[in-house]
Design a protein around this motif. Structure first.
Motif, short mmCIF file in Angstrom:
data_model
loop_
_atom_site.label_atom_id
_atom_site.label_comp_id
_atom_site.label_asym_id
_atom_site.label_seq_id
_atom_site.Cartn_x
_atom_site.Cartn_y
_atom_site.Cartn_z
N THR A 162 0.58 -1.05 -0.05
CA THR A 162 0.15 0.06 0.14
C THR A 162 0.97 1.08 0.07
O THR A 162 1.57 1.41 0.42
CB THR A 162 -0.56 -0.29 1.26
N SER A 163 0.65 2.29 -1.22
CA SER A 163 1.49 3.53 -1.08
C SER A 163 0.22 4.55 -1.35
O SER A 163 -0.12 4.58 -1.48
CB SER A 163 2.64 3.11 -2.19
N TRP A 164 1.15 5.68 -0.34
CA TRP A 164 0.91 6.85 -0.63
C TRP A 164 1.86 7.66 -1.45
O TRP A 164 3.03 7.76 -0.62
CB TRP A 164 1.11 7.40 0.64
N VAL A 180 0.78 5.96 12.61
CA VAL A 180 1.11 4.79 11.88
C VAL A 180 -0.72 4.74 12.77
O VAL A 180 -0.77 3.47 11.66
CB VAL A 180 2.16 4.00 12.72
N ASP A 181 -1.25 4.69 13.04
CA ASP A 181 -2.77 4.09 13.29
C ASP A 181 -3.19 3.88 11.76
O ASP A 181 -3.79 3.23 11.55
CB ASP A 181 -3.71 4.34 14.41
N THR A 182 -3.05 5.15 11.49
CA THR A 182 -4.02 6.15 10.54
C THR A 182 -3.78 5.24 8.88
O THR A 182 -4.49 5.09 8.25
CB THR A 182 -3.82 7.40 10.06
N LEU A 183 -2.27 5.03 9.22
CA LEU A 183 -1.80 4.63 7.57
C LEU A 183 -1.82 2.91 7.97
O LEU A 183 -2.36 2.30 6.90
CB LEU A 183 0.23 4.63 8.28
N LYS A 195 1.76 5.45 19.00
CA LYS A 195 2.94 6.06 20.34
C LYS A 195 4.08 6.32 18.90
O LYS A 195 4.92 6.55 18.48
CB LYS A 195 3.03 4.44 20.50
N ALA A 196 3.17 6.45 17.54
CA ALA A 196 4.12 6.62 16.06
C ALA A 196 3.62 7.53 15.50
O ALA A 196 2.72 7.65 14.94
CB ALA A 196 5.40 5.07 16.04
N TRP A 197 4.06 8.61 14.67
CA TRP A 197 3.60 8.61 13.14
C TRP A 197 4.78 8.81 12.39
O TRP A 197 5.81 8.89 12.20
CB TRP A 197 3.72 10.89 14.06
N ILE A 198 4.52 9.39 11.78
CA ILE A 198 5.17 9.54 9.92
C ILE A 198 5.33 11.27 10.03
O ILE A 198 4.19 11.84 9.56
CB ILE A 198 4.54 8.90 8.63
#
Ligand SMILES: Nc1nc2c(c(=O)[nH]1)N[C@H]1C(S)=C(S)[C@@H](COP(=O)(O)O)O[C@H]1N2
Ligand SMILES: [Mo]
Length: 197
Positions: free
Chosen positions: A57-59, A94-97, A129-132
């Motif tokens: 899966t790519s954005w 990261v949850d959203t992704l 706990k984590a993000w891009i």
């Protein structure tokens, strides 16, 4: 009771409960990169998640920016012993992704433009706990600090926060990434000083 600054450049831990053991405060934002800074035009940037099925899966940059994002206020801790308090970031959780991704694997490898890798358990990436992250202090993230975007996992030592991140691949086992192959701890919790093997 009075508090005193002890020694050059840092306050003792008991003066700030947000400082993990063995860490010193810095007001600067040091740059620590194992190699040259890659320059990735936003038009060529993409972020991908590869699941164990082989599905990717790519954005694109514009698709990524269209995702819901969050402001993150957090402290960061480098294994070389500097900590920086009260940093402000903006990024996509990261949850959203992972919302639409089918995976049962418990580990991920972060991959960066330029070849850097770092392994992180999904338990440390999910659950807010984590993000891009693509902005720091209200401005686009400097290339030296990982722009266009970097992984931000602030509850682990900062080597886990892969700069110039280009994707996550799901892993069955907690295989070591770049620094982890060179003696750094597989996990990297600053509060229990998981610095080296
Ligand atoms: N791609 C990449 N990410 C990286 C690194 C690196 O060398 N390459 N260094 C790590 C280490 S050891 C630290 S402390 C932080 C430093 O981030 P900064 O340069 O923004 O302070 O990035 C981490 N992420
Ligand atoms: Mo680091």
């Amino acid at each position: 009771m009075a508090e005193f600054t002890r020694g050059f450049g840092g306050r003792r831990r008991e003066s700030d409960p947000r400082l993990p053991p063995g860490q010193y405060l810095t007001a600067d934002f040091p740059v620590l990169s194992a190699g040259p800074t890659p320059r990735i035009p936003e038009s060529e940037w993409s972020f991908s998640i590869r699941a164990e099925s082989g599905q990717v899966t790519s954005w694109s940059w514009s698709e990524f920016l269209a995702l819901p994002s969050e402001d993150v206020h957090t402290d960061i801790h480098c294994v070389t012993r500097w900590s920086k308090l009260d940093t402000t970031w903006r990024g996509v959780s990261v949850d959203t992704l992972f919302a639409g991704i089918d995976t049962a694997y418990e580990y991920a490898m972060a991959h960066s433009y330029g070849g850097y890798t770092t392994n992180v358990p999904m338990a440390d990436l999910r659950g807010g706990k984590a993000w891009i992250a693509y902005a720091f202090d209200g401005k686009p993230l400097d290339p030296e600090h990982g722009g266009p975007a970097r992984l931000l996992v602030p509850h682990l030592y900062f080597w886990k926060s892969a700069k110039w991140v280009r994707g996550l691949s799901m892993q069955k086992h907690d295989d070591p990434g770049f620094w982890e192959q060179n003696g750094y701890n597989l996990h990297g919790d600053p509060w229990t000083e998981e610095r080296y093997w």
